[in-house]
Design a protein around this motif. Structure first.
Motif, PDB file in Angstrom:
ATOM      1  N   GLN A 264      13.910   9.600 -13.152  1.00  0.00           N
ATOM      2  CA  GLN A 264      13.674   9.528 -11.701  1.00  0.00           C
ATOM      3  C   GLN A 264      14.671   8.559 -11.079  1.00  0.00           C
ATOM      4  OE1 GLN A 264      12.430   7.027  -9.658  1.00  0.00           O
ATOM      5  NE2 GLN A 264      11.841   5.454 -11.142  1.00  0.00           N
ATOM      6  N   TYR A 265      15.059   8.842  -9.848  1.00  0.00           N
ATOM      7  CA  TYR A 265      16.131   8.071  -9.230  1.00  0.00           C
ATOM      8  C   TYR A 265      15.704   7.425  -7.920  1.00  0.00           C
ATOM      9  CZ  TYR A 265      16.226  12.373  -6.558  1.00  0.00           C
ATOM     10  OH  TYR A 265      15.849  13.428  -5.789  1.00  0.00           O
ATOM     11  N   ALA A 266      14.469   7.618  -7.489  1.00  0.00           N
ATOM     12  CA  ALA A 266      14.148   7.324  -6.098  1.00  0.00           C
ATOM     13  C   ALA A 266      13.262   6.108  -5.895  1.00  0.00           C
ATOM     14  CB  ALA A 266      13.468   8.538  -5.459  1.00  0.00           C
ATOM     15  N   ILE A 267      12.451   5.723  -6.873  1.00  0.00           N
ATOM     16  CA  ILE A 267      11.419   4.724  -6.579  1.00  0.00           C
ATOM     17  C   ILE A 267      11.534   3.514  -7.497  1.00  0.00           C
ATOM     18  CG2 ILE A 267       9.779   6.430  -5.712  1.00  0.00           C
ATOM     19  CD1 ILE A 267       8.311   5.514  -8.527  1.00  0.00           C
TER      20      ILE A 267
ATOM     21  N   ALA B  16       0.846  -1.192   0.000  1.00  0.00           N
ATOM     22  CA  ALA B  16       0.000   0.000   0.000  1.00  0.00           C
ATOM     23  C   ALA B  16       0.880   1.240   0.000  1.00  0.00           C
ATOM     24  CB  ALA B  16      -0.933  -0.018   1.214  1.00  0.00           C
ATOM     25  N   GLY B  17       1.329   1.649  -1.177  1.00  0.00           N
ATOM     26  CA  GLY B  17       2.055   2.902  -1.254  1.00  0.00           C
ATOM     27  C   GLY B  17       3.260   2.854  -2.170  1.00  0.00           C
TER      28      GLY B  17
ATOM     29  N   ILE C   9       1.368  -0.181  -8.485  1.00  0.00           N
ATOM     30  CA  ILE C   9       1.132  -0.836  -9.769  1.00  0.00           C
ATOM     31  C   ILE C   9       2.228  -0.469 -10.760  1.00  0.00           C
ATOM     32  CG2 ILE C   9      -0.424  -0.950 -11.738  1.00  0.00           C
ATOM     33  CD1 ILE C   9      -2.726  -0.556  -9.769  1.00  0.00           C
ATOM     34  N   SER C  10       2.492   0.840 -10.890  1.00  0.00           N
ATOM     35  CA  SER C  10       3.426   1.248 -11.944  1.00  0.00           C
ATOM     36  C   SER C  10       4.294   2.442 -11.562  1.00  0.00           C
ATOM     37  CB  SER C  10       2.636   1.604 -13.202  1.00  0.00           C
ATOM     38  OG  SER C  10       1.835   2.729 -12.943  1.00  0.00           O
ATOM     39  N   GLY C  11       4.328   2.791 -10.306  1.00  0.00           N
ATOM     40  CA  GLY C  11       5.106   3.967  -9.914  1.00  0.00           C
ATOM     41  C   GLY C  11       4.268   5.227  -9.806  1.00  0.00           C
ATOM     42  N   GLY C  12       3.093   5.235 -10.439  1.00  0.00           N
ATOM     43  CA  GLY C  12       2.178   6.351 -10.323  1.00  0.00           C
ATOM     44  C   GLY C  12       2.803   7.679 -10.741  1.00  0.00           C
ATOM     45  N   PRO C  13       2.509   8.757 -10.014  1.00  0.00           N
ATOM     46  CA  PRO C  13       3.022  10.077 -10.418  1.00  0.00           C
ATOM     47  C   PRO C  13       4.530  10.222 -10.231  1.00  0.00           C
ATOM     48  CG  PRO C  13       1.899  10.222  -8.337  1.00  0.00           C
ATOM     49  CD  PRO C  13       1.669   8.839  -8.829  1.00  0.00           C
ATOM     50  N   PHE C  14       5.156   9.277  -9.553  1.00  0.00           N
ATOM     51  CA  PHE C  14       6.589   9.421  -9.275  1.00  0.00           C
ATOM     52  C   PHE C  14       7.458   8.808 -10.357  1.00  0.00           C
ATOM     53  CE2 PHE C  14       4.306   9.185  -5.249  1.00  0.00           C
ATOM     54  CZ  PHE C  14       4.543  10.463  -4.798  1.00  0.00           C
TER      55      PHE C  14
END
Lengths: 157, 174
Positions: free
Chosen positions: B117-120, B75-76, B107-112
């Protein structure tokens, strides 16, 4: 006289003329800004510590011509947040404040990993938020798409 | 006498009826792990609390240990720093176990998820096998409950075989 005024007085005595700029209206969120040289930051932090201030947060800025670290200090009194600003070349090592404020260990780890500024004699130089093997510095203006990489005086008129 | 063919990985003796009964029990007493990563966890908590009440489905027993749980709800947002911990939690769960990816981040990283991008980690399915995807940002508790029901149907291999299902779809010929 409050603790903030005592610290201000001591910093005025310590630093050269014009290095401490007071904001009486508190419009920028700080009571005063002290421009401190790299060699004097430990001494200035000791003055703040003895005066009852604590290190609230630390942030780094990356400009084309210089790097900067802003230390936000606060006292448990109304409207008494103030900041110490240090300008230094990108490759210079900054003395750590972790001997004075224990909270500086984590704050300096964050500044180190995100901006790549190195701290001298830091007790725990691991990454705090980035993966352990990260060798990039995401908050450097040269990371990824380069935009708004300017000199300091272009941004602070 | 014809020797029955043994397929590698398949049990030699199949206890079909017992499996069905066990699956019924498993599907109707899912024990999720107490584990949230971001704002979706707030909706998950709401789903577990009295208003939406996951206990109606036998799934309200959030276990504080991965060794007691058989469902992981991611969840998140999964940060790269958190991913090894999630993998370890998944490995600590005993079989049989299932995983729900809750929300767009899982599911897919969403808005991030964007270029550079390097964080998620963009998607829980990159680190653990996911059974059910619940979209939303965050999904409403009803959405999570539908995910639970879909997982129950998956475990019992069909809604009609889940004779203990608490709620049935209406207007559907079975």
């Amino acid at each position: 006289m409050g603790k903030k005024e005592l610290i201000l007085q001591k910093l005025r005595e310590m630093l050269p003329e014009g290095a401490v700029i007071q904001h009486d209206a508190y419009t920028s969120g700080v009571a005063f800004v002290a421009r401190v040289p790299v060699s004097g930051i430990v001494e200035a932090a000791e003055v703040c510590d003895r005066g009852g201030a604590y290190l609230e947060s630390m942030t780094g800025l990356d400009f084309e011509d210089t790097a900067e670290i802003v230390y936000h200090m606060n006292v448990y009194e109304p409207k008494s947040r103030f900041s110490l600003r240090v300008l230094f070349p990108h490759d210079e090592k900054i003395p750590t404040l972790s001997g004075i404020f224990s909270s500086a260990v984590w704050l300096e780890r964050e500044v180190r990993e995100f901006l790549g500024f190195d701290f001298l004699d830091h007790p725990d130089p691991r990454n705090l938020l980035l993966p352990e093997d990260a060798d990039f510095h995401p908050l450097r203006k040269t990371f990824g798409k380069i935009a708004a990489y300017r000199k300091r005086e272009e941004i602070y008129a | 006498m014809a020797i029955p063919k043994v397929v590698p990985g398949e049990p030699v003796i199949k206890l079909a009826l017992l499996d069905d009964v066990l699956n019924l029990a498993r599907a109707n007493s899912l024990w999720p792990m107490t584990f949230g990563l971001a704002c979706c966890a707030i909706e998950m908590m709401a789903a577990g609390a009295s208003r939406f009440d996951l206990d109606r489905f036998g799934a309200g027993v959030f276990r504080p240990s991965p060794r007691q749980s058989d469902l992981m709800i991611v969840a998140g947002t999964i940060s790269k720093k958190m991913a090894p911990a999630i993998q370890m939690l998944w490995d600590q769960m005993p079989n049989p176990k299932w995983c729900i990816a809750m929300g767009n981040c899982a599911i897919s990283g969403g808005p991030f998820e964007y270029e550079g991008q390097y964080a998620i980690v963009p998607g829980a399915d990159l680190i653990v096998p996911v059974d059910i995807y619940v979209p939303g940002c965050p999904p409403r508790p009803e959405g999570l409950i539908q995910g639970f029901l879909a997982l129950e149907d998956k475990i019992t291999k069909g809604e009609n075989r889940n004779i203990l299902r608490r709620f049935r779809r209406t207007g559907r010929k079975s």
